[in-house]
Structure formats: C-alpha cells, structure tokens
Design a protein around this motif. Structure first.
Motif, short mmCIF file in Angstrom:
data_model
loop_
_atom_site.label_atom_id
_atom_site.label_comp_id
_atom_site.label_asym_id
_atom_site.label_seq_id
_atom_site.Cartn_x
_atom_site.Cartn_y
_atom_site.Cartn_z
N PRO A 172 0.83 -1.21 0.00
CA PRO A 172 0.00 0.00 0.00
C PRO A 172 0.86 1.25 0.00
N TRP A 173 0.27 2.35 -0.47
CA TRP A 173 0.97 3.63 -0.54
C TRP A 173 0.40 4.60 0.49
N LEU A 174 1.30 5.23 1.24
CA LEU A 174 0.96 6.39 2.06
C LEU A 174 1.53 7.59 1.33
N ALA A 175 0.67 8.46 0.82
CA ALA A 175 1.08 9.47 -0.15
C ALA A 175 1.04 10.87 0.44
N VAL A 176 1.98 11.70 0.01
CA VAL A 176 2.10 13.07 0.53
C VAL A 176 2.29 14.04 -0.63
N THR A 177 1.55 15.15 -0.59
CA THR A 177 1.79 16.25 -1.51
C THR A 177 1.61 17.56 -0.75
N GLY A 178 1.81 18.67 -1.44
CA GLY A 178 1.73 19.99 -0.83
C GLY A 178 2.68 20.92 -1.55
N THR A 179 2.49 22.20 -1.38
CA THR A 179 3.38 23.16 -2.03
C THR A 179 4.78 23.07 -1.44
N GLY B 256 7.32 21.18 1.90
CA GLY B 256 7.46 20.22 3.00
C GLY B 256 7.30 18.76 2.61
N LYS B 257 7.06 18.48 1.33
CA LYS B 257 6.77 17.10 0.92
C LYS B 257 7.92 16.14 1.24
N THR B 258 9.12 16.52 0.81
CA THR B 258 10.25 15.61 0.97
C THR B 258 10.54 15.34 2.44
N THR B 259 10.57 16.39 3.24
CA THR B 259 10.82 16.21 4.66
C THR B 259 9.77 15.31 5.30
N THR B 260 8.51 15.53 4.98
CA THR B 260 7.43 14.74 5.57
C THR B 260 7.54 13.28 5.17
N VAL B 261 7.83 13.02 3.90
CA VAL B 261 7.95 11.64 3.44
C VAL B 261 9.14 10.95 4.10
N GLN B 262 10.23 11.68 4.28
CA GLN B 262 11.39 11.09 4.96
C GLN B 262 11.08 10.82 6.43
N MET B 263 10.38 11.74 7.09
CA MET B 263 9.94 11.49 8.46
C MET B 263 9.05 10.26 8.54
N LEU B 264 8.11 10.17 7.60
CA LEU B 264 7.19 9.04 7.57
C LEU B 264 7.94 7.73 7.40
N HIS C 15 -3.70 4.17 0.22
CA HIS C 15 -4.24 3.73 1.51
C HIS C 15 -4.70 4.95 2.30
N SER C 16 -3.79 5.93 2.44
CA SER C 16 -4.07 7.21 3.10
C SER C 16 -3.17 8.26 2.46
N ALA C 17 -3.58 9.52 2.55
CA ALA C 17 -2.80 10.57 1.88
C ALA C 17 -2.92 11.87 2.66
N ALA C 18 -1.94 12.75 2.43
CA ALA C 18 -1.92 14.06 3.09
C ALA C 18 -1.61 15.14 2.08
N VAL C 19 -2.33 16.27 2.18
CA VAL C 19 -1.95 17.51 1.50
C VAL C 19 -1.50 18.46 2.60
N LEU C 20 -0.22 18.83 2.58
CA LEU C 20 0.37 19.60 3.67
C LEU C 20 -0.07 21.04 3.69
N ASN C 21 -0.16 21.65 2.50
CA ASN C 21 -0.46 23.08 2.39
C ASN C 21 -0.71 23.38 0.92
#
Length: 474
Positions: A116-123, A125-133, A185-191
């Motif tokens: 499954p994919w946990l996906a992140v986008t946003g204007t 912070g994407k890379t930092t958030t994905v690395q934290m995840l 599976h789940s996703a986030a839009v940071l900003n």
C-alpha cells in the motif's frame, strides 16, 4: 512476465529520472517502446545510447511529434499538458499516463503482494514529511522506502527485487495530474499556495491536481487544519470521492480537537487514532524530538505521524522515528554561531510560501534573499515578516522586486542591494549580513526565489552560503 503491454506500441515522453526507468520496464514487459525527448545534450545522448543498446527506439530533439502507431504515452511529469504531443494524442484517442500511473498499475504484477501507498503532496514540505514518515515506519519494524518525487523511482520500487510492507510516496502536482487511477491507503496535503501556475494554468487547476491524491483513499485523508485560503486542504478532502469509512484527519499546531493531531504543552498528541477521542489523547513525542523544531517542521511531523497512525503504527514508533530522522541539507539547517549570531541555511526555500514558514521560525532576522522570482510577488511575505527583520541583503536577478516590497512594507529595515549575480556574491552577502546583525539575531538564507540565475541549483547556493559562514569564523 505476460502483461497487457506485450506487443503494445508505447511512447515514453522524456528521458531523465522517470523516463529511462519507464522505457526499461515497458521494454522488459514486451512493449515496442519509442522514447521522444526535446533535448539532445550530452546526458540525453548517453541515456539514448543505453536504451538503444537494449532495443528501444529513441528520437532526440523532437518531443512534439506523435510517433506513428502509438497506443499509449507515458510521460515525464514535468511535460506540460499543452504540448503538441499531447494535443495530437488527444485527437488520436491515445491515453497519457505519468510514471506514477504506470507504477500504480504495475503493483503486484509478478504475483507479489502489492505494498500500500501512504502518499504526501503539498506546495512545501513534501520531501521532509515523506522522509519522516519512512523513518517512523522503519522504527515500527516495517519494510519501507521513501520514493516518488523525492528522487527515487516508484517504478524501481514496485518492479524491483526488494519487497515492501508499505511505501512512503512523495507526489508532485505534475505527477498527480498524470495519475488518474491512483488510490492510496491514506494521503496528506500539507499546504496550498500559488506555485507552478504557468504549468497548471490557474490556482484552481493546481489545487485540483493536488486534490487528486485523496481520490479513493481507504483509511484517512490527512489535511492541514490551520490552512487558510480557498481552496483549503480541508476543501480538497470534502471534494474527494473516497471509500466508505475513510476518515478526515486534521493536524494543527494548536490543541487538537477530536479526529486531529496537534500540540499540547510541548507534546505532539493524537486525538484521532485513540479510543474515545472525545475525551482521550495519546502522547506521540515531544516537540524537541523534531529536528529542527520550527513551526512548519512540527506540522510536517504531525502529518507524517497522522499517516503512520492511519497505518496502525504505535505511538512509540512515531517518537523513535522522529528522533532518528535527520533532515536533508539546505532545509532550515543551522550552519554555525559566529559572535553570538546564528547562521541558518534554508536555500530550499525557493518560493514565498516556504520562505514565510522559514521567517516565522525566528524572532530577529537578517534576511538574505533573491534570485529568480518565477513570477512571484513579495508584498504579502514582507508585510507579514516586517516586525522580525533586523535587515535584508538582496542578491540575484530579481532582487528589485523584493527591494520594492521592503520599501512599501518595511521602510525602516536597512537593505543592502548587491548589484552582482556572480557566485562570489554570496560571500559578500554573508559579510554584509554580519555587519547588520547583532548578538541574538539569526542570519537566514531563505531566498524566496529559484537559484539558476547565479547557481546550478539550490544545493550549490546553500553550499556557497555555508562556505562563506565558515570563512567568517576562520
């Protein structure tokens, strides 16, 4: 592997990080692959030679003409939808996918369980958030990788030999535009802030492409509860067609309400994935566990934690993963203290939204800014930060735009305008910033602009800043 691609005539649009793996994978699946590319420089010729040795046809210097017989186009994410190639494809009824779409459709093709994919986008912070995840998921004992727009091919992740329990996926608006069947599976839009509008055509179109990340989510749509403006990230959640039972999970730098993650008395807490969330909260980590503990980075950590908790990760793993995480260079990185002044490199702040977050992290700032504005305006940014500015040092081709905004909204702030665009300007900029700074101040490189007028990329710009700071302390 027998597949739907065997014998199919597929055109891959663009070489590079996504195009070369796509061509190789499709060729390996038995497709007749033709690669088209606008450029024909030395790097492109080398990539073409590699693919041609495998039996792939490559056309350099002509990315606009649709090869005869094409049944599918797989495009590099940065190619604009308005390109003649895609116009011709639309007229011929040829579908266009991105490499993310191709990767999504190839999951589990060899009989393995599709991670499954946990996906992140946003204007920002994407890379930092994905690395934290990814760090959190690894702390939970899960086989994972940070992939996608972070620079690691999703195709390699889904077709390679290594098996994963879950993938932490960074997705750009370009990639989402070309990925119609993606269902995370789940996703986030940071900003959301204006960016790449020349590509998308409008803010509404840009936001709509970002919002595609929520389509079909199964467990959680994570959104920024502090975001303002229209559309907000919460608006994108409301507009999404998700699976029954998928939850909207907010994150906030304030006290969280039910179904939110937030901050209480120096702690990151969860009121979303707990029993009786009306009354209870789960401590996840301390704010000091986040490196660096700047407000926008705490928001990144909360978003990563929300996605991890949606996947069933324990609170202890969130804490351990955040503690283990080390941010990439040039992202609000402390370089040194010289004579009581902190010097911070946030060269990655290449637009006004990222710079706004960076400026908000410090109380008294000598700001080094400028470069290629990419059509941006700076009035709102300067007006919001005016009270924090001790001084400003401006560099780069479009520095006049920032100087004019400072004159309008912060006329009492001393400004040094460096009328040079060579790479040596950074040393002079740091020296001028030192002259303006007082003990307790922060000299902050947060350019709000792209770097290519003076430097190869933001990495080189940040390296030049760090070297100049080291020379101060020598």
């Amino acid at each position: 592997m027998p597949s739907e691609f065997t014998g199919k005539h597929v055109t891959v649009a663009g070489l590079g990080v996504s195009g070369v793996p796509a061509a190789k994978v499709l060729h390996g699946l038995g497709a007749h692959v033709t690669v088209v590319n606008d450029g024909a420089d030395e790097r492109a010729r080398a990539q073409a030679a590699e693919l041609e040795s495998l039996g792939v046809t490559v056309r350099l210097g002509d990315g606009d003409t649709l090869p005869e017989g094409t049944e599918l186009i797989v495009t590099a994410p940065g190619w604009k939808p308005t390109k003649p190639l895609f116009t011709a494809a639309g007229q011929a009824g040829v579908p266009v996918w991105g490499d993310v779409e191709l990767a999504w459709r190839l999951r589990g093709l060899d009989g393995r369980k599709a991670a499954p994919w946990l996906a992140v986008t946003g204007t920002n912070g994407k890379t930092t958030t994905v690395q934290m995840l990814a760090s959190i998921l690894k702390a939970a004992g899960l086989r994972t990788a940070a992939v996608g727009n972070i620079g690691v091919s999703l195709l390699d992740a889904v077709t390679g030999e290594e098996e994963y329990d879950v993938l932490a996926v960074e997705l750009s608006s370009y990639q989402l535009h070309w990925a119609p069947s993606l269902r995370a599976h789940s996703a986030a839009v940071l900003n959301l802030a204006p960016d790449h509008l020349d590509w998308h055509g409008s803010m509404d179109a840009y936001a709509a492409d970002k919002g595609r990340i929520y389509e079909g989510n199964r467990v959680a749509c994570v959104y920024n509860a502090d975001a303002t403006g229209k559309p907000s990230t919460e608006d994108l959640v409301r507009a999404a067609d998700v699976e029954e039972g998928c939850r909207a999970i907010g994150f906030t730098l304030g006290t969280p309400g039910p179904s939110q993650l937030g901050v209480v008395e120096g702690l990151l807490v969860d009121r979303a994935f707990v029993e009786d969330r009306q009354k209870n909260a789960q401590e996840l980590a301390e704010v000091s566990d986040v490196d660096p503990p700047a407000p926008h980075n705490i928001a990144n950590a909360l978003a990563a934690a929300g996605l991890a908790r949606a996947f069933g990760v324990s609170a202890a793993a969130v804490r351990d993963g955040l503690r283990a995480f080390t941010p990439d260079a040039h992202r609000i990185a402390h370089v040194a203290d010289v004579d009581g002044v902190a010097y911070v490199d946030d060269s990655k702040a290449t637009n006004t939204h990222a710079t706004e977050a960076s400026l908000a992290a410090y109380e008294s700032i000598v700001w080094i800014a400028g470069g290629l504005a990419k059509g941006a305006t700076f009035d709102e940014l300067v007006a919001g930060a005016a009270e924090r500015l001790r001084g400003a040092v401006l560099i780069g081709a479009d520095r006049a735009l920032i100087r004019e905004a400072l004159a309008r909204h912060a006329p009492e702030v001393p400004v040094v305008d460096l009328d040079r665009t060579d790479t040596g300007a950074m040393l002079q900029a740091v020296q001028e910033a030192r002259r303006l700074a007082r003990p307790g101040d922060t000299v902050l490189l947060a350019p709000a602009c792209a770097s290519m007028d003076m430097f190869t990329n933001y990495n080189q710009r940040g390296d030049a800043f760090a070297q100049a700071v080291r020379e101060l302390g020598a």
